[in-house]
Design a protein around this motif. Structure first.
Motif, PDB file in Angstrom:
ATOM      1  N   GLY A  44       0.269  -0.493   0.182  1.00  0.00           N
ATOM      2  CA  GLY A  44      -0.290  -0.173   0.260  1.00  0.00           C
ATOM      3  C   GLY A  44       0.978   0.914   0.512  1.00  0.00           C
ATOM      4  O   GLY A  44       2.321   0.958   0.202  1.00  0.00           O
ATOM      5  N   VAL A  45       0.393   2.086   0.119  1.00  0.00           N
ATOM      6  CA  VAL A  45       0.855   3.945  -0.069  1.00  0.00           C
ATOM      7  C   VAL A  45      -0.042   4.809   0.923  1.00  0.00           C
ATOM      8  O   VAL A  45      -1.238   4.302   1.631  1.00  0.00           O
ATOM      9  N   ASN A  46       1.153   5.215   1.654  1.00  0.00           N
ATOM     10  CA  ASN A  46       0.801   6.646   2.330  1.00  0.00           C
ATOM     11  C   ASN A  46       1.198   7.878   1.706  1.00  0.00           C
ATOM     12  O   ASN A  46       0.233   8.761   2.672  1.00  0.00           O
ATOM     13  N   SER A  47       1.105   8.236   0.496  1.00  0.00           N
ATOM     14  CA  SER A  47       1.965   9.070   0.694  1.00  0.00           C
ATOM     15  C   SER A  47       1.886   9.105  -1.077  1.00  0.00           C
ATOM     16  O   SER A  47       2.121   8.078  -1.849  1.00  0.00           O
ATOM     17  N   GLY A  48       1.672  10.272  -1.609  1.00  0.00           N
ATOM     18  CA  GLY A  48       2.310  10.198  -3.320  1.00  0.00           C
ATOM     19  C   GLY A  48       1.153   9.972  -4.339  1.00  0.00           C
ATOM     20  O   GLY A  48       0.016   9.964  -4.160  1.00  0.00           O
ATOM     21  N   LEU A  49       1.105  10.450  -5.853  1.00  0.00           N
ATOM     22  CA  LEU A  49       0.613  10.118  -6.194  1.00  0.00           C
ATOM     23  C   LEU A  49       0.253   8.709  -7.348  1.00  0.00           C
ATOM     24  O   LEU A  49       1.661   8.645  -7.571  1.00  0.00           O
ATOM     25  N   HIS A  50      -0.141   8.148  -7.330  1.00  0.00           N
ATOM     26  CA  HIS A  50       0.005   6.800  -8.029  1.00  0.00           C
ATOM     27  C   HIS A  50      -0.970   6.515  -9.000  1.00  0.00           C
ATOM     28  O   HIS A  50      -2.682   6.704  -8.542  1.00  0.00           O
ATOM     29  N   LEU A  51      -0.525   5.578  -9.855  1.00  0.00           N
ATOM     30  CA  LEU A  51      -0.968   4.869 -10.772  1.00  0.00           C
ATOM     31  C   LEU A  51      -1.103   3.235 -11.275  1.00  0.00           C
ATOM     32  O   LEU A  51       0.209   2.863 -11.265  1.00  0.00           O
ATOM     33  N   TRP A  52      -2.312   2.959 -10.981  1.00  0.00           N
ATOM     34  CA  TRP A  52      -2.567   0.856 -11.349  1.00  0.00           C
ATOM     35  C   TRP A  52      -3.262   0.641 -12.743  1.00  0.00           C
ATOM     36  O   TRP A  52      -4.131   1.611 -12.679  1.00  0.00           O
ATOM     37  N   GLU A  53      -2.939  -0.174 -12.323  1.00  0.00           N
ATOM     38  CA  GLU A  53      -3.862  -1.076 -13.782  1.00  0.00           C
ATOM     39  C   GLU A  53      -4.742  -2.066 -13.694  1.00  0.00           C
ATOM     40  O   GLU A  53      -3.952  -3.024 -12.887  1.00  0.00           O
ATOM     41  N   VAL A  54      -5.775  -2.133 -13.863  1.00  0.00           N
ATOM     42  CA  VAL A  54      -6.291  -2.967 -13.317  1.00  0.00           C
ATOM     43  C   VAL A  54      -7.972  -4.223 -14.736  1.00  0.00           C
ATOM     44  O   VAL A  54      -7.931  -2.991 -15.100  1.00  0.00           O
ATOM     45  N   LEU A  55      -7.013  -4.913 -14.776  1.00  0.00           N
ATOM     46  CA  LEU A  55      -7.643  -5.605 -15.861  1.00  0.00           C
ATOM     47  C   LEU A  55      -8.383  -7.255 -15.966  1.00  0.00           C
ATOM     48  O   LEU A  55      -8.159  -8.173 -15.024  1.00  0.00           O
ATOM     49  N   TRP A  56     -10.014  -6.926 -16.088  1.00  0.00           N
ATOM     50  CA  TRP A  56     -11.366  -7.598 -15.938  1.00  0.00           C
ATOM     51  C   TRP A  56     -11.642  -8.055 -16.861  1.00  0.00           C
ATOM     52  O   TRP A  56     -12.745  -6.389 -16.668  1.00  0.00           O
ATOM     53  N   SER A  57     -11.819  -8.475 -17.647  1.00  0.00           N
ATOM     54  CA  SER A  57     -12.989  -8.473 -18.343  1.00  0.00           C
ATOM     55  C   SER A  57     -14.314  -8.730 -18.279  1.00  0.00           C
ATOM     56  O   SER A  57     -14.492  -9.333 -17.395  1.00  0.00           O
ATOM     57  N   PRO A  58     -14.692  -7.838 -18.889  1.00  0.00           N
ATOM     58  CA  PRO A  58     -16.482  -7.941 -19.068  1.00  0.00           C
ATOM     59  C   PRO A  58     -17.018  -8.948 -18.271  1.00  0.00           C
ATOM     60  O   PRO A  58     -18.456  -8.867 -17.861  1.00  0.00           O
ATOM     61  N   ALA A  59     -16.716 -10.208 -19.451  1.00  0.00           N
ATOM     62  CA  ALA A  59     -17.162 -11.273 -19.574  1.00  0.00           C
ATOM     63  C   ALA A  59     -17.455 -12.129 -18.207  1.00  0.00           C
ATOM     64  O   ALA A  59     -18.200 -12.911 -18.493  1.00  0.00           O
ATOM     65  N   HIS A  60     -16.218 -12.031 -17.595  1.00  0.00           N
ATOM     66  CA  HIS A  60     -15.404 -12.056 -16.693  1.00  0.00           C
ATOM     67  C   HIS A  60     -16.225 -11.892 -15.138  1.00  0.00           C
ATOM     68  O   HIS A  60     -15.469 -11.224 -13.929  1.00  0.00           O
ATOM     69  N   ARG A  61     -16.937 -11.061 -15.090  1.00  0.00           N
ATOM     70  CA  ARG A  61     -17.570 -10.491 -14.031  1.00  0.00           C
ATOM     71  C   ARG A  61     -19.113 -10.287 -12.901  1.00  0.00           C
ATOM     72  O   ARG A  61     -18.553  -9.831 -12.122  1.00  0.00           O
ATOM     73  N   GLY A  62     -19.718 -10.514 -13.922  1.00  0.00           N
ATOM     74  CA  GLY A  62     -21.189 -10.566 -13.391  1.00  0.00           C
ATOM     75  C   GLY A  62     -21.516  -9.696 -11.963  1.00  0.00           C
ATOM     76  O   GLY A  62     -21.219  -8.806 -12.276  1.00  0.00           O
ATOM     77  N   SER A  63     -22.940  -9.938 -11.287  1.00  0.00           N
ATOM     78  CA  SER A  63     -22.453  -9.095 -10.363  1.00  0.00           C
ATOM     79  C   SER A  63     -22.147  -8.465  -9.529  1.00  0.00           C
ATOM     80  O   SER A  63     -20.915  -9.911  -8.642  1.00  0.00           O
ATOM     81  N   HIS A  64     -22.034  -7.425  -8.972  1.00  0.00           N
ATOM     82  CA  HIS A  64     -20.937  -6.409  -7.538  1.00  0.00           C
ATOM     83  C   HIS A  64     -20.177  -7.451  -7.793  1.00  0.00           C
ATOM     84  O   HIS A  64     -18.755  -7.609  -7.022  1.00  0.00           O
ATOM     85  N   ALA A  65     -19.399  -6.272  -9.592  1.00  0.00           N
ATOM     86  CA  ALA A  65     -17.772  -6.965  -9.522  1.00  0.00           C
ATOM     87  C   ALA A  65     -17.365  -5.207  -9.611  1.00  0.00           C
ATOM     88  O   ALA A  65     -17.774  -3.806  -9.694  1.00  0.00           O
ATOM     89  N   VAL A  66     -16.482  -4.872  -8.456  1.00  0.00           N
ATOM     90  CA  VAL A  66     -16.007  -3.553  -7.724  1.00  0.00           C
ATOM     91  C   VAL A  66     -14.092  -3.358  -7.560  1.00  0.00           C
ATOM     92  O   VAL A  66     -13.644  -4.875  -7.099  1.00  0.00           O
ATOM     93  N   VAL A  67     -13.936  -2.733  -7.873  1.00  0.00           N
ATOM     94  CA  VAL A  67     -12.434  -1.646  -8.206  1.00  0.00           C
ATOM     95  C   VAL A  67     -12.456  -0.825  -7.150  1.00  0.00           C
ATOM     96  O   VAL A  67     -13.363   0.028  -7.756  1.00  0.00           O
ATOM     97  N   GLY A  68     -11.507  -0.637  -6.381  1.00  0.00           N
ATOM     98  CA  GLY A  68     -10.850   0.192  -5.590  1.00  0.00           C
ATOM     99  C   GLY A  68     -10.044   0.818  -5.438  1.00  0.00           C
ATOM    100  O   GLY A  68      -8.745  -0.558  -4.828  1.00  0.00           O
ATOM    101  N   VAL A  69     -10.517   1.324  -3.429  1.00  0.00           N
ATOM    102  CA  VAL A  69      -9.002   0.977  -2.540  1.00  0.00           C
ATOM    103  C   VAL A  69      -9.209   0.692  -1.342  1.00  0.00           C
ATOM    104  O   VAL A  69     -10.677   0.562  -0.659  1.00  0.00           O
TER     105      VAL A  69
END
Length: 285
Positions: free
Chosen positions: A88-113
């Protein structure tokens, strides 16, 4: 040198930027210069530990790949499952990529921190990430923002007052009753730990600040939650920056690249500048 370059660029044939057919472009808002420089910088090399999912902060229903950059949820009924990044991080500006196919999400697919104390498994089907005060999540299927077990409205917004990271939370509004924007596979998380904000970029469109008032000085981790069996999710850390303003050289490079546009991005070797600067302006891989 600057005058020569300016005259040379103004005399180039302007074919214009490549047009985008994405409806997401209409929902984009401007990025800050700090974020723009980061987006135009070379990404961190593969294998960085900040791209790893955690082996311990993970629901038992998630299986990690040997490289630890991919997790797959096992087919389990009546369970909501989450996983956090290893670092994890507690300072600075950070950028992550998440790859998650829409075909494999179903309901309640959530991305965050989340913080290190967010629950990672619960009975039933729900938006686990964002279901408590220690996590903040964007539900991809419905476009709802979740925090503290409550929906904060739709994201992205139709009308936003946000001008970039740290510019305030957007005004959330429905596009049409019951509608949701289809979110493609690649999602970028923009965490400004100094400003206490979380934002998202999809299909090259920055949607503005989704969450603000995130705790300062507390380590926050990229996280996801899912209820779909077989859902496979990849994580990659792309870049980071301190709270210091971008270097003048980086800002000048960004301005030149924007002036060249997408269709002329490979013409840096024709610019009337020294070869070392031409090399510096080469498009990122």
């Amino acid at each position: 040198m600057g005058l020569i370059l300016s005259v040379w660029m103004s005399g180039m044939t302007d074919d214009g930027p490549a047009s985008s057919s994405s409806a997401l472009q209409t929902l984009a808002v401007p990025t800050s210069s700090r974020l723009s420089v980061m987006l135009h910088s070379s990404p961190i090399g593969s294998g960085d530990t900040r791209s790893h999912w955690s082996t311990s902060h993970c629901s038992p229903h998630f299986l990690l790949s040997p490289c630890r950059e991919e997790v797959t949820r096992t087919p389990v009924e009546q369970s909501s499952d989450g996983v956090r990044a290893a670092k994890g991080v507690n300072s600075g500006l950070h950028l992550w990529e998440v790859l998650w196919s829409p075909a494999h999400r179903g309901s309640h697919a959530v991305v965050g921190v989340s913080s290190a104390n967010c629950p990672l498994q619960a009975s039933g089907y729900n938006a686990l990430l964002g279901g408590d005060p220690q996590s903040w999540g964007w539900e991809l299927g419905t476009n709802q923002l979740w925090h503290g077990g409550q929906s904060l409205g739709r994201y992205p917004a139709v009308n936003s007052t946000t001008q970039g990271v740290g510019g305030g939370r957007p005004e959330i509004g429905l596009k049409t009753p019951g509608s949701a924007v289809e979110i493609p596979e690649r999602i970028l998380l923009v965490l400004d730990a100094d400003a206490g904000t979380l934002a998202y970029i999809v299909d090259g469109s920055f949607f503005g600040v989704a969450f603000e008032d995130l705790p300062r000085g507390v380590k926050l981790f990229p996280a996801v939650s899912s209820v779909r069996g077989g859902a496979t999710i990849r994580l990659r850390y792309l870049n980071g920056a301190t709270r210091d303003p971008p270097a003048l050289m980086a800002l000048c490079s960004l301005t030149i690249r924007r002036s060249l546009g997408p269709q002329r991005k490979n013409l840096t070797n024709k610019l009337p500048i020294p070869p070392v600067l031409q090399q510096y302006l080469l498009p990122n891989q």
